[in-house]
Design an enzyme around this catalytic site. Sequence first.
Site, mmCIF file in Angstrom:
data_model
loop_
_atom_site.group_PDB
_atom_site.id
_atom_site.type_symbol
_atom_site.label_atom_id
_atom_site.label_comp_id
_atom_site.label_asym_id
_atom_site.label_seq_id
_atom_site.Cartn_x
_atom_site.Cartn_y
_atom_site.Cartn_z
ATOM 1 N N ASP A 402 0.861 -1.187 0.000
ATOM 2 C CA ASP A 402 0.000 0.000 0.000
ATOM 3 C C ASP A 402 0.900 1.241 0.000
ATOM 4 O O ASP A 402 2.116 1.140 0.206
ATOM 5 C CB ASP A 402 -0.880 -0.048 1.262
ATOM 6 C CG ASP A 402 -1.932 1.047 1.297
ATOM 7 O OD1 ASP A 402 -2.310 1.548 0.230
ATOM 8 O OD2 ASP A 402 -2.375 1.398 2.413
ATOM 9 N N GLU A 405 2.649 4.877 -4.094
ATOM 10 C CA GLU A 405 2.637 5.818 -5.242
ATOM 11 C C GLU A 405 3.948 6.589 -5.354
ATOM 12 O O GLU A 405 4.318 6.906 -6.484
ATOM 13 C CB GLU A 405 1.457 6.790 -5.089
ATOM 14 C CG GLU A 405 0.107 6.122 -5.223
ATOM 15 C CD GLU A 405 -0.282 5.264 -3.994
ATOM 16 O OE1 GLU A 405 0.175 5.618 -2.884
ATOM 17 O OE2 GLU A 405 -0.991 4.273 -4.148
ATOM 18 N N ASP A 480 -9.103 3.232 -2.421
ATOM 19 C CA ASP A 480 -10.148 3.639 -1.468
ATOM 20 C C ASP A 480 -11.452 4.041 -2.143
ATOM 21 O O ASP A 480 -11.744 5.217 -2.328
ATOM 22 C CB ASP A 480 -9.632 4.783 -0.599
ATOM 23 C CG ASP A 480 -8.442 4.342 0.248
ATOM 24 O OD1 ASP A 480 -8.239 3.122 0.387
ATOM 25 O OD2 ASP A 480 -7.716 5.219 0.757
#
Length: 745
Positions: A402, A405, A480
């Site tokens: 997670d 990015e 999300d």
Amino acid sequence: MHSSSDAVKPELFGNDKRKIKLDFIYTAKNIIIEEDHIKIETNINSFYLMIYKNGIVRFTTYNKEIDLESSYSIETLEPVYQYKLINDDNISKVVYNHLIIEIQHTPFHISIFKNGKLKYQQKAVAFCDTQSYLFIERSSEAFIYGLGEKTGFLNKNNEKTVMWNSDVFEPHTQSNKELYQSINMFSYIINDQKYGLFLDNPSRVTFDFETNDHESVIISDIGKLDYYIYTGDTLKEIIIQNADLTGRSYLPPLWALGYHQSRHSYESVEELLEIYHNFKQRKIPVDAIYLDILYMDHYKVFTFNEKTYNGVESVLKELKEDGVEIVPIVDPGVKVEEGYSVYDEGVKQNLFCKYPGGKLFTGHVWPGESAFYDFTNERIRKIWGENHKVYTDLGIEGIWNDMNEPSVFYSEGNTMDLSVLHQISDSQVKSHREMHNIYGLGMSMATYEGLQTLTNKRPFVLTRAGYAGIQKYATVWTGDNRSSWEHLEMSMPMCLNLGLSGVSLCGIDVGGFMDNATEELLIRWTQMGVFLPFFRNHCSIGMRRQEPWTFSKRGEKITRKFIRLRYELIRFLYSEVYKSHKDGVPMMKPLVLKYEDDPKTYSIHDQFIIGDNVMVAPIVRPGETARKVYLPTGIWFNFFTNEKYKGNQFIIADATLDQIPVFVKAESIIPLTDWCMNTEKLSNKIKINVYSNGNDFKDSFVIDDGRSLTGKYKQVEVNYHNKEVEVKETGSYEVNFEYEINIIK
Ligand code: MIG
């Protein structure tokens, strides 16, 4: 100069209304063959053209030095040499098999023809500072698919989007152009004219199919203009060429296809056990339970919280013995804290990203001030992989990546400082601005390779961020989302376009991450999830619980029934995973990919095909108990009732709350098994549903142990001939199976 220069409207640059002066390549001079490529000298720089065996044409140019290398996200392809170059007054032609690449010298244009028909036309190329601009002929009537993980419907034409991996917490709508993934690939279809394009550039890339009439503009922020044209004749051929170039999906373990349960977070071993016992007592199958960030000690990666996760070894052992896997989250940020070995080693062995001049880059994420591994470097990726021994020693075989990015709190642009450097190799350093979109891919690559080395089994990696090629290392989930009906519906086009961009293994948070699910929403989402490549229920901290039993008895009963259905279908689903890993075609397909001759399929975003012949049409509106379903040409059977339909028509399918419309096309099979509590307990009795319209046909599926790297598998061929069924096994997987044949006609 060139017409396209007038065509660039100021809106193209958003709020930046400065007049941007573009330097166009307007003329090509010497066009010559040089080693494995054709060199085109222009008024600005040299432009290179290469052709690969499978019909992929590459164009690459740089406003700096020559650099024909590709990014590490793609496969090495063999260039071909057997082409002819014919130079004429204002036109040069490169002829290779059925392809003709026509280079018009002034004004500079490139057109690709196949069998005499125009496929693709580069209208212009221009530069401005570090940026490059590619102008391509476009019709507003065309269909554009792909572009990875984007919001909205299936067709991306007449829209503008941006590739810049971003942690987007606000509700995903069509206004969110940037999301977690950047896959610079699309397919273009108008009537018989088809091509695919992949732009290999991990900096910020804008795809504008909106601002300028009659043309697409693709803007790369920095680095090379380096793109590939797929010249396949069909969408499927284009998709396969993309898989040839950017890689086929990894083969996950069988358990990755089971039902997965997650929440941010199961806060202690007691809570983890309670969740597990609930599944067991309620006889709801589950293959994996996730540990979100609260399992760690102060969010320090590769640690467990000694209080709340005290005794984790024995709990994990108990679950493992029962066939339940644990998937912990691992974020890229390493807490800056002397005495924390991951940080200390990182400093000592020079593993973290640094500013020019050598100062360590740190940013604030969950653990507080954190340093970031430089995943662009092979040596550093290897060490990151080795860190996972902490987990694999406990029997863990799957990891959830997670925040990769990377997401950085309270920072400009919510990511790493753009001036930070990546030490790709001893001789190559690039700025984060140039490499941003590849960071998550590097992390998953490191994780995948680390797990495989440590366990000697098929790893499972789930990732939020990625770039083209991510499919080789990880399953992608769309981040999300919200517990809303709109997001339930959008799950389909998002996953379908991921598939069309190379990512076959993908899924969404079933039930929705933020906001509160209702029982009805969870039921409808679970019904869809059964047929998605990746099936995980996940929910945010602070939101209403959404494990299958947390609503009424009715909710539990229905979700249980559908989770069990996942296991009845799991041999079929895993066989489709295997096929997709081999042939590069996504297992979850939009109708257009199978029925390209039928324009009615081109915009259908709210139903999909899993495998080749199973049509799934989920209910995505509250209170609805029927919906419109398009059945393409052929004979179709209702999967649950065996009722028969003629295709090439829209039908109204009923689906009360405990039903989902699913249809199977005649001349196909589905291998089914009895449900079981997890894939470790899967039976070797297989019921083969044979869907017949009377004609002879053959179909097949693949079975193996679902975990090892031995590459031994069994191909089961089902031959329907003269109304008789013959089953034939080939291959090297030696376990015996019992088959029961069930003919449906
Ligand atoms: O800042 O780990 O998308 O699935 O539960 C939020 C906590 C960090 C974002 C992920 C979500 C996960 C959450 N994470």
